[in-house]
Design a protein around this motif. Structure first.
Motif, PDB file in Angstrom:
ATOM      1  N   UNK A 144      -1.893  42.727  59.626  1.00 44.23           N
ATOM      2  CA  UNK A 144      -0.297  41.690  59.311  1.00 44.23           C
ATOM      3  C   UNK A 144      -0.905  40.494  59.771  1.00 44.23           C
ATOM      4  N   UNK A 145      -0.507  39.282  58.549  1.00 42.07           N
ATOM      5  CA  UNK A 145      -1.149  38.028  58.046  1.00 42.07           C
ATOM      6  C   UNK A 145      -0.019  37.445  58.934  1.00 42.07           C
ATOM      7  N   UNK A 146       1.072  38.100  59.479  1.00 35.58           N
ATOM      8  CA  UNK A 146       1.129  37.314  61.128  1.00 35.58           C
ATOM      9  C   UNK A 146       1.333  37.558  62.199  1.00 35.58           C
ATOM     10  N   UNK A 147       0.453  38.795  62.370  1.00 35.50           N
ATOM     11  CA  UNK A 147      -0.129  38.569  64.044  1.00 35.50           C
ATOM     12  C   UNK A 147      -0.598  38.651  64.667  1.00 35.50           C
ATOM     13  N   UNK A 148      -1.604  38.633  65.624  1.00 40.00           N
ATOM     14  CA  UNK A 148      -1.910  37.870  66.232  1.00 40.00           C
ATOM     15  C   UNK A 148      -3.783  37.705  65.848  1.00 40.00           C
ATOM     16  N   UNK A 149      -4.552  36.619  66.071  1.00 35.15           N
ATOM     17  CA  UNK A 149      -5.475  36.693  65.122  1.00 35.15           C
ATOM     18  C   UNK A 149      -6.571  37.625  65.609  1.00 35.15           C
ATOM     19  N   UNK A 150      -7.103  38.864  65.538  1.00 37.26           N
ATOM     20  CA  UNK A 150      -8.348  39.274  65.588  1.00 37.26           C
ATOM     21  C   UNK A 150      -8.911  39.619  64.258  1.00 37.26           C
ATOM     22  N   UNK A 151     -10.506  38.940  64.104  1.00 35.38           N
ATOM     23  CA  UNK A 151     -11.754  38.639  63.155  1.00 35.38           C
ATOM     24  C   UNK A 151     -12.607  39.065  64.157  1.00 35.38           C
ATOM     25  N   UNK A 152     -13.835  39.530  63.108  1.00 34.16           N
ATOM     26  CA  UNK A 152     -15.080  39.771  63.721  1.00 34.16           C
ATOM     27  C   UNK A 152     -15.796  38.951  62.525  1.00 34.16           C
ATOM     28  N   UNK A 153     -17.310  38.747  63.511  1.00 35.58           N
ATOM     29  CA  UNK A 153     -18.693  38.029  62.594  1.00 35.58           C
ATOM     30  C   UNK A 153     -18.872  39.704  61.815  1.00 35.58           C
ATOM     31  N   UNK A 154     -19.371  40.064  61.323  1.00 35.81           N
ATOM     32  CA  UNK A 154     -19.578  41.466  60.713  1.00 35.81           C
ATOM     33  C   UNK A 154     -20.747  40.953  60.087  1.00 35.81           C
ATOM     34  N   UNK A 155     -21.442  38.821  59.758  1.00 32.19           N
ATOM     35  CA  UNK A 155     -23.087  39.458  59.942  1.00 32.19           C
ATOM     36  C   UNK A 155     -22.879  37.414  60.051  1.00 32.19           C
ATOM     37  N   UNK A 156     -24.512  37.422  60.526  1.00 36.88           N
ATOM     38  CA  UNK A 156     -24.509  36.031  60.793  1.00 36.88           C
ATOM     39  C   UNK A 156     -25.874  35.353  60.175  1.00 36.88           C
ATOM     40  N   UNK A 206     -23.325  38.004  65.500  1.00 31.68           N
ATOM     41  CA  UNK A 206     -22.466  39.341  65.097  1.00 31.68           C
ATOM     42  C   UNK A 206     -22.295  40.286  65.475  1.00 31.68           C
ATOM     43  N   UNK A 207     -20.877  40.328  65.365  1.00 35.92           N
ATOM     44  CA  UNK A 207     -20.282  41.543  66.597  1.00 35.92           C
ATOM     45  C   UNK A 207     -19.025  40.898  67.348  1.00 35.92           C
ATOM     46  N   UNK A 208     -19.476  39.391  67.073  1.00 33.28           N
ATOM     47  CA  UNK A 208     -18.510  39.302  67.799  1.00 33.28           C
ATOM     48  C   UNK A 208     -16.919  38.787  67.117  1.00 33.28           C
ATOM     49  N   UNK A 209     -16.074  39.024  68.171  1.00 33.77           N
ATOM     50  CA  UNK A 209     -13.973  38.900  67.755  1.00 33.77           C
ATOM     51  C   UNK A 209     -14.489  37.574  68.168  1.00 33.77           C
ATOM     52  N   UNK A 210     -12.779  37.088  66.583  1.00 31.54           N
ATOM     53  CA  UNK A 210     -13.038  35.285  66.583  1.00 31.54           C
ATOM     54  C   UNK A 210     -11.147  35.791  67.162  1.00 31.54           C
ATOM     55  N   UNK A 211     -10.623  35.301  68.479  1.00 33.88           N
ATOM     56  CA  UNK A 211      -9.017  35.495  68.227  1.00 33.88           C
ATOM     57  C   UNK A 211      -8.770  34.267  68.845  1.00 33.88           C
ATOM     58  N   UNK A 212      -7.110  33.525  69.053  1.00 30.69           N
ATOM     59  CA  UNK A 212      -6.558  32.889  69.654  1.00 30.69           C
ATOM     60  C   UNK A 212      -7.350  32.460  70.980  1.00 30.69           C
ATOM     61  N   UNK A 213      -7.255  30.956  71.048  1.00 25.03           N
ATOM     62  CA  UNK A 213      -7.903  30.971  72.198  1.00 25.03           C
ATOM     63  C   UNK A 213      -6.597  30.715  73.414  1.00 25.03           C
ATOM     64  N   UNK A 214      -5.282  31.243  72.875  1.00 29.28           N
ATOM     65  CA  UNK A 214      -4.296  31.501  73.903  1.00 29.28           C
ATOM     66  C   UNK A 214      -3.969  32.655  73.976  1.00 29.28           C
TER      67      UNK A 214
END
Length: 735
Positions: free
Chosen positions: A334-346, A425-433
């Motif tokens: 959901x584009x309006x949901x909490x931010x959850x992204x993953x680094x799949x390649x560095x 690689x493999x790290x998660x990006x999310x909202x800082x709060x």
């Protein structure tokens, strides 16, 4: 889907709605090396209008000559992303390396994608295709990914299309070969002077239409009457395969009763079965030649991707927790949901710096915002835990080496993020709060050791930084500082993986290294009981050094370590110096007594000694203890001990005999076998580690790329005399 009998003008003039997950398709191209994945990617980009023969992407950014791009990407050993637009959909094509050494890149592509195009070359013998691709297919099946098969190199085919599709049905279909069937048959033109008939078009089995590409663009033409029998036979089998996967249980009865099932119903059921991953259609493709605008079969493949492959909304998203491991509610695309992204390649760019390829699973990632970076901390591979806030740099949609700037990337889509200095690689990006951590994907265990040393003093200063960056980019690589052998070891997946690592160290990080023989952690132990006397007496003016001790040494069972026993009576060695004797003995044991390997599995008994009221000291008794141990070692055979690993080999049944014979030749002991899935056998054996340094390479050759193995340390045991002599000769040591 491709057999809808429609002509497509390309991407020009069409608008996309990539801000909605339903308009995105993430597709990974997998297959063995040389199967034509990169060529197919370029052909799809050309047909979609993202690339033209002048070497330009549609938005006007000039790239290199078309042939140079293809040549460069075919040599790539990294996951790469090309984005195209087709009928209002954005398609992210993830091209993966075909070499087994880079299976980590493949798994990253599987993580980022929702479906796979499995590319098989008709330019190889059917047996070779089967042996080289089965393992990769199982990698996709393990994650339940919808798959389709594309047959390439029809223009140089060694294996007939019909024969190859039967091979695919047998190998990839497993117990249900009718789940892997062709949607099209090739249409051949007039034979040339060499007798070879070129493929000029495709025959749609559901529509009975011919799609001719001989003019460089796709056109419908009348079918050849001579092919009608062949078409009907293949068509009936395809319809039965589709109906078998249909959710309408009455459809098979209607078909068997002679009812002509409407093609729209068949196409709808086919698309649903493909999206569920229960049916795997076979298509054909060939690159555009000359001034052609479309490669053979590319329209059909693009239609399959947009019509049959799932949207990012359909697959179950990965599990998320807090960085501390607390459970969190499931996420959704959901584009309006909490931010959850993953680094799949560095990767590192010499001009931009670190670039991270990111898949957004929930929420929206925006340029220049601050996000929280959570790392899993693969400590055994040189990665430490980290939970930090970082500012996102520029966001770009990539094509080859060129990047199209974008402001934000929505759930379900992929993009490149610049200047995430701490993200790996493999790290998660999310909202800082609202920091979150995604469940990691399985990483292959690197099993080929590469021992390295800095070439010069200057390289030594840069080596640690270069190695840290190297493992940050590639989590399939493990960095080891071996305390027993004092070697720096890079554990890789194979020779090509090791070569790439060395090249990156040299070119990207300016570090020149030398490869040295890898040493295993050997040990020494006493063969029989022995006694020794250590005498350390020196007088050089002022306080001297005086310490004498007598010890008895006896061997212990494997795994006992070193035991120290005090049996001194009458104060022959003052109580305050008994720990000093033990310290000296243990220090000498760590250094070894014959060949320089640590001494283990002995009991040392302190029996007697002498001291001086003035000249005795802690240091003197440490030295005396070491001398006593060395003297005791001189009076008994010293045995070398080698580490033994439990090795578990998973191999196709046809190679079991060769593998077991090879293990025996490595002084291995097979302790059991058991039948596994998909006509495979698991072999369990105990093998000396000194014999399996290059087993990752040898097993791949022995099993034609189908074998896999794991290893774990079990114990040390005595080295046979002839092997011990060889080891001592190689190390320049003598007993």
């Amino acid at each position: 889907m491709g057999d809808k009998a429609q002509t497509h003008p390309g991407a020009a003039g069409r608008a996309t709605t990539a801000d909605q997950p339903s308009s995105v398709r993430n597709v990974v191209l997998v297959g063995h090396s040389g199967s034509g994945k990169t060529t197919l990617t370029e052909a799809l980009a050309l047909t979609a209008g993202a690339l033209n023969r002048a070497g330009r992407v549609e938005d006007g950014a000039t790239v290199s000559d078309y042939d140079e791009i293809e040549h460069r990407q075919q040599r790539s050993v990294q996951l790469s992303l090309v984005s195209v637009e087709w009928d209002g959909y954005k398609i992210n094509l993830l091209d993966t390396p075909g070499y087994a050494d880079f299976v980590g890149e493949l798994r990253a592509g599987l993580r980022a994608a929702d479906a796979a195009l499995f590319v098989v070359s008709a330019g190889q013998e059917a047996e070779a295709v089967a042996g080289a691709t089965r393992t990769v297919w199982e990698e996709c099946a393990a994650v339940g990914m919808p798959r389709a098969i594309v047959v390439t190199h029809l223009e140089t085919a060694r294996t007939g299309y019909e024969e190859l599709t039967e091979v695919c049905s047998h190998i990839f279909g497993g117990d249900d070969p009718d789940a892997v069937l062709p949607l099209y048959l090739p249409r051949y033109g007039a034979p040339g002077a060499d007798g070879h008939a070129p493929v000029t078009g495709l025959v749609g089995l559901l529509s009975r239409q011919v799609y001719d590409y001989s003019s460089g663009e796709r056109h419908e033409v009348a079918p050849d009457p001579g092919q009608s029998e062949l078409i009907e036979e293949a068509r009936n089998r395809l319809i039965e395969g589709i109906i078998a996967e249909s959710e309408d249980e009455s459809l098979m009865d209607r078909y068997l009763s002679g009812e002509d099932i409407d093609r729209s119903i068949l196409v709808e059921d086919l698309e649903k079965a493909v999206a569920r991953g229960t049916f795997h259609p076979v298509l054909a493709a060939a690159p555009a030649t000359g001034g052609a605008k479309q490669g053979l079969g590319t329209v059909e493949i693009l239609d399959l991707i947009t019509g049959g492959f799932p949207t990012p909304l359909e697959p179950a998203p990965p599990v998320v927790t807090t960085p501390q491991g607390a459970k969190r509610p499931p996420i959704s695309c959901d584009p309006l949901g909490p931010l959850v992204a993953e680094v799949v390649k560095t990767a590192s760019d010499p001009y931009v710096g670190r670039i991270s390829l990111v898949r957004v699973f929930s929420g929206t990632l925006r340029a220049d915002e601050t996000v929280h970076v959570s790392g899993h901390g693969l400590a055994d591979r040189g990665h430490e835990d980290h939970d930090v806030d970082e500012r996102v740099g520029a966001l770009t949609a990539p094509f080859g080496k060129h990047q199209r700037p974008i402001r934000e990337v929505f759930a379900g889509d992929l993009a490149c993020v610049a200047k995430l200095g701490r993200a790996e690689t493999g790290d998660t990006l999310s909202a800082k709060d609202n920091p979150l951590l995604m469940q990691p994907w399985a990483m292959p265990d690197p099993l080929l050791p590469l021992a390295i040393t800095a070439h010069t003093k200057g390289d030594e200063d840069r080596l640690s930084v270069g190695l840290a960056r190297l493992v940050a980019e590639d989590p399939t690589m493990r960095l080891e500082q071996n305390q027993s052998t004092h070697q720096v070891v890079l554990w890789c997946l194979g020779e090509a993986h090791a070569d790439v690592a060395l090249e990156r160290l040299r070119k990207r990080y300016g570090v020149q290294v030398d490869v040295v023989p890898h040493r295993v952690s050997l040990r020494e132990t006493f063969g029989t009981p022995s006694a020794g006397r250590g005498r350390h007496v020196k007088q050089s003016g002022g306080h001297g050094q005086y310490a004498i001790c007598a010890i008895q040494v006896e061997p212990l069972p494997a795994g006992s370590g070193i035991e120290f026993v005090d049996k001194v009576v009458g104060g022959a060695v003052p109580r305050q110096f008994i720990p000093s004797v033990e310290k000296g003995i243990r220090a000498q044991a760590a250094r070894g007594v014959v060949a320089g390997y640590p001494l283990v599995d002995i009991r040392v008994t302190l029996l007697d000694g002498k001291a001086h009221s003035v000249d005795s000291s802690d240091a003197a008794f440490q030295t005396a203890g070491a001398l006593a141990l060395r003297e005791a070692a001189a009076g008994t055979p010293i045995h070398l001990l080698e580490p033994v690993a439990e090795v578990r080999v998973l191999v196709s049944d046809e190679y079991v005999g060769q593998v077991m014979s090879d293990l025996s030749g490595r002084r291995g002991r097979v302790v059991g076998t058991e039948q596994s899935h998909s006509s495979r056998t698991l072999i369990r054996a105990e093998v000396p580690e000194i014999e399996i340094g290059r087993y990752a390479i040898d097993l791949r050759s022995l099993s034609h790329g189908t074998g896999q193995f794991s290893r774990c340390y079990t114990r040390h045991e005595p080295v046979p005399q002839h092997v011990a002599d060889r080891v001592r000769e190689q190390t320049g040591e003598r007993t």
